[in-house]
Design a protein around this motif. Structure first.
Motif, PDB file in Angstrom:
ATOM      1  N   GLY A 105       0.818  -1.208   0.000  1.00 45.01           N
ATOM      2  CA  GLY A 105       0.000   0.000   0.000  1.00 45.01           C
ATOM      3  C   GLY A 105       0.853   1.260   0.000  1.00 45.01           C
ATOM      4  N   GLU A 106       1.916   1.251   0.788  1.00 43.11           N
ATOM      5  CA  GLU A 106       2.834   2.393   0.823  1.00 43.11           C
ATOM      6  C   GLU A 106       3.508   2.591  -0.532  1.00 43.11           C
ATOM      7  N   LEU A 107       3.851   1.485  -1.171  1.00 40.97           N
ATOM      8  CA  LEU A 107       4.518   1.562  -2.471  1.00 40.97           C
ATOM      9  C   LEU A 107       3.601   2.192  -3.514  1.00 40.97           C
ATOM     10  N   SER A 108       2.332   1.867  -3.455  1.00 38.45           N
ATOM     11  CA  SER A 108       1.368   2.468  -4.376  1.00 38.45           C
ATOM     12  C   SER A 108       1.331   3.984  -4.207  1.00 38.45           C
ATOM     13  N   GLY A 109       1.279   4.428  -2.960  1.00 43.10           N
ATOM     14  CA  GLY A 109       1.279   5.862  -2.692  1.00 43.10           C
ATOM     15  C   GLY A 109       2.569   6.527  -3.135  1.00 43.10           C
ATOM     16  N   SER A 110       3.677   5.806  -2.996  1.00 43.09           N
ATOM     17  CA  SER A 110       4.975   6.348  -3.396  1.00 43.09           C
ATOM     18  C   SER A 110       5.049   6.549  -4.908  1.00 43.09           C
ATOM     19  N   TYR A 111       4.514   5.587  -5.663  1.00 47.02           N
ATOM     20  CA  TYR A 111       4.496   5.723  -7.123  1.00 47.02           C
ATOM     21  C   TYR A 111       3.672   6.941  -7.543  1.00 47.02           C
ATOM     22  N   GLN A 112       2.542   7.114  -6.884  1.00 48.99           N
ATOM     23  CA  GLN A 112       1.676   8.239  -7.226  1.00 48.99           C
ATOM     24  C   GLN A 112       2.341   9.567  -6.882  1.00 48.99           C
ATOM     25  N   LEU A 113       3.007   9.608  -5.740  1.00 41.45           N
ATOM     26  CA  LEU A 113       3.710  10.823  -5.326  1.00 41.45           C
ATOM     27  C   LEU A 113       4.829  11.164  -6.307  1.00 41.45           C
ATOM     28  N   MET A 114       5.562  10.160  -6.727  1.00 41.79           N
ATOM     29  CA  MET A 114       6.663  10.360  -7.671  1.00 41.79           C
ATOM     30  C   MET A 114       6.137  10.898  -9.002  1.00 41.79           C
ATOM     31  N   SER A 115       5.041  10.332  -9.470  1.00 48.13           N
ATOM     32  CA  SER A 115       4.446  10.786 -10.725  1.00 48.13           C
ATOM     33  C   SER A 115       3.958  12.227 -10.614  1.00 48.13           C
ATOM     34  N   ASN A 116       3.299  12.534  -9.513  1.00 47.52           N
ATOM     35  CA  ASN A 116       2.790  13.898  -9.317  1.00 47.52           C
ATOM     36  C   ASN A 116       3.921  14.922  -9.329  1.00 47.52           C
ATOM     37  N   GLU A 117       5.039  14.538  -8.736  1.00 50.70           N
ATOM     38  CA  GLU A 117       6.171  15.464  -8.660  1.00 50.70           C
ATOM     39  C   GLU A 117       6.790  15.695 -10.038  1.00 50.70           C
ATOM     40  N   ILE A 118       6.885  14.631 -10.830  1.00 51.27           N
ATOM     41  CA  ILE A 118       7.440  14.772 -12.180  1.00 51.27           C
ATOM     42  C   ILE A 118       6.535  15.653 -13.039  1.00 51.27           C
ATOM     43  N   VAL A 119       5.237  15.425 -12.928  1.00 46.68           N
ATOM     44  CA  VAL A 119       4.277  16.250 -13.673  1.00 46.68           C
ATOM     45  C   VAL A 119       4.397  17.711 -13.247  1.00 46.68           C
TER      46      VAL A 119
ATOM     47  N   ASN B  58       3.852  19.402 -26.304  1.00 44.09           N
ATOM     48  CA  ASN B  58       4.714  18.299 -25.859  1.00 44.09           C
ATOM     49  C   ASN B  58       4.578  18.063 -24.356  1.00 44.09           C
ATOM     50  N   LYS B  59       4.501  19.151 -23.622  1.00 41.87           N
ATOM     51  CA  LYS B  59       4.325  19.029 -22.171  1.00 41.87           C
ATOM     52  C   LYS B  59       3.019  18.306 -21.847  1.00 41.87           C
ATOM     53  N   SER B  60       1.967  18.684 -22.535  1.00 40.87           N
ATOM     54  CA  SER B  60       0.662  18.076 -22.302  1.00 40.87           C
ATOM     55  C   SER B  60       0.683  16.586 -22.628  1.00 40.87           C
ATOM     56  N   MET B  61       1.379  16.222 -23.706  1.00 40.10           N
ATOM     57  CA  MET B  61       1.452  14.821 -24.102  1.00 40.10           C
ATOM     58  C   MET B  61       2.190  13.992 -23.046  1.00 40.10           C
ATOM     59  N   ILE B  62       3.307  14.528 -22.557  1.00 40.35           N
ATOM     60  CA  ILE B  62       4.080  13.812 -21.545  1.00 40.35           C
ATOM     61  C   ILE B  62       3.280  13.664 -20.255  1.00 40.35           C
ATOM     62  N   VAL B  63       2.597  14.732 -19.869  1.00 41.28           N
ATOM     63  CA  VAL B  63       1.790  14.687 -18.646  1.00 41.28           C
ATOM     64  C   VAL B  63       0.723  13.604 -18.749  1.00 41.28           C
ATOM     65  N   ASN B  64       0.055  13.533 -19.884  1.00 41.08           N
ATOM     66  CA  ASN B  64      -0.989  12.519 -20.073  1.00 41.08           C
ATOM     67  C   ASN B  64      -0.413  11.105 -20.010  1.00 41.08           C
ATOM     68  N   GLU B  65       0.743  10.921 -20.654  1.00 42.39           N
ATOM     69  CA  GLU B  65       1.385   9.603 -20.646  1.00 42.39           C
ATOM     70  C   GLU B  65       1.836   9.223 -19.232  1.00 42.39           C
ATOM     71  N   MET B  66       2.421  10.177 -18.525  1.00 42.10           N
ATOM     72  CA  MET B  66       2.902   9.926 -17.171  1.00 42.10           C
ATOM     73  C   MET B  66       1.754   9.570 -16.236  1.00 42.10           C
ATOM     74  N   GLU B  67       0.669  10.292 -16.351  1.00 44.21           N
ATOM     75  CA  GLU B  67      -0.482  10.034 -15.484  1.00 44.21           C
ATOM     76  C   GLU B  67      -1.075   8.655 -15.744  1.00 44.21           C
ATOM     77  N   GLU B  68      -1.076   8.244 -17.011  1.00 39.28           N
ATOM     78  CA  GLU B  68      -1.615   6.927 -17.354  1.00 39.28           C
ATOM     79  C   GLU B  68      -0.719   5.811 -16.809  1.00 39.28           C
ATOM     80  N   ILE B  69       0.588   5.987 -16.983  1.00 41.15           N
ATOM     81  CA  ILE B  69       1.538   4.979 -16.497  1.00 41.15           C
ATOM     82  C   ILE B  69       1.501   4.883 -14.973  1.00 41.15           C
ATOM     83  N   SER B  70       1.494   6.032 -14.313  1.00 38.99           N
ATOM     84  CA  SER B  70       1.501   6.035 -12.847  1.00 38.99           C
ATOM     85  C   SER B  70       0.213   5.440 -12.286  1.00 38.99           C
ATOM     86  N   LYS B  71      -0.883   5.670 -12.979  1.00 38.95           N
ATOM     87  CA  LYS B  71      -2.164   5.107 -12.540  1.00 38.95           C
ATOM     88  C   LYS B  71      -2.114   3.583 -12.550  1.00 38.95           C
ATOM     89  N   ILE B  72      -1.558   3.029 -13.624  1.00 40.46           N
ATOM     90  CA  ILE B  72      -1.450   1.569 -13.749  1.00 40.46           C
ATOM     91  C   ILE B  72      -0.497   1.006 -12.694  1.00 40.46           C
TER      92      ILE B  72
END
Length: 259
Positions: free
Chosen positions: A70-84, A198-212
């Protein structure tokens, strides 16, 4: 000596011998009882207590494992949010040393993932050794048929959980091709981030990957907890079985032991 006196003497002699013989027999019975009690103590020390201690360690590590998922899931989401956040925020607003924040998050995620992997190995070893302890106790308590029945029920329940988890994992990644992740990463690195498109495309891709990725860890946490509960139910059933078998002969004390 008169016949009457001789008869009395014979009866007295028989009584004394009977009392003495009874004392010897009672002493022998008492000694056997003490030895049997000693065997029971050794049995508990050599088999039952080690099983209890090992189960406690296994349960503790297993509980920690599904919580770490569960902690790992939250960590992945936090990491993705920070990159975005870094992608969409101008450098002038991030600050000179802002990279320390995402680097710290990535480091924490890496350590957490390593902790999960270590716990997976630990729990696997614990469970293998614990099953051997269960089997040993079943053999020495004469409860192997009951043990096999409980073990079969437990195995079927856990296999059903594994099967359901596998379905959830496949469903979560059905639109993702793992072979495309590395090319996608190279594309991100080479991409010109000066344009909003380009920024928008990367953000969309990152959010999709992090969600999975985050959802995968949540699935693992959910089903690992279900397995943990099945493990605990299996242990409680065996604990009751073995405790009854061990204590049954001694529950009534010395008189019960004799008869």
């Amino acid at each position: 000596m008169s016949n009457e006196a001789q008869s009395f003497f014979s009866q007295l002699l028989i009584a004394v011998i009977s009392i003495s013989l009874g004392s010897f027999l009672f002493a022998g019975v008492l000694e056997s009882y003490k030895k049997d009690q000693g065997l029971q103590e050794e049995f508990i020390k050599d088999y039952f207590r080690p099983m209890m201690e090992l189960q406690s360690s296994c349960s503790s590590s297993h509980n920690e494992l599904f919580l770490k998922y569960g902690e790992l899931s939250g960590s992945y989401q936090l990491m993705s949010n920070e990159i975005v956040h870094m992608i969409v925020t101008p450098d002038s607003k991030l600050g000179q040393y802002y990279e320390a924040i995402p680097m710290s998050i990535i480091k924490s995620n890496t350590e957490l993932k390593k902790g999960v992997e270590d716990l997976e190995i630990t729990v696997k070893k614990y469970k293998a050794n614990l099953f051997l302890k269960y089997e040993e106790l079943a053999l020495v308590t004469g409860s192997y048929p009951e043990f096999r029945g409980l073990a079969k029920k437990y195995t079927n329940a856990v296999n059903a959980i594994y099967s359901e988890r596998q379905k959830k994992v496949k469903e979560n990644t059905k639109n993702t091709d793992p072979n495309q992740l590395m090319p996608l990463m190279r594309k991100f690195i080479a991409m010109d981030l000066s344009t909003d498109a380009n920024k928008s495309m990367i953000v969309n891709e990152m959010e999709e990957i992090s969600k999975i990725t985050a959802q995968h860890s949540l699935i693992m946490a959910e089903y690992e907890e279900l397995i943990f509960k099945e493990d605990n139910n299996f242990f409680l059933s065996l604990h009751d079985l073995y405790a009854v078998k061990i204590s049954k002969k001694y529950s009534g004390g010395f008189i019960s032991w004799i008869f």
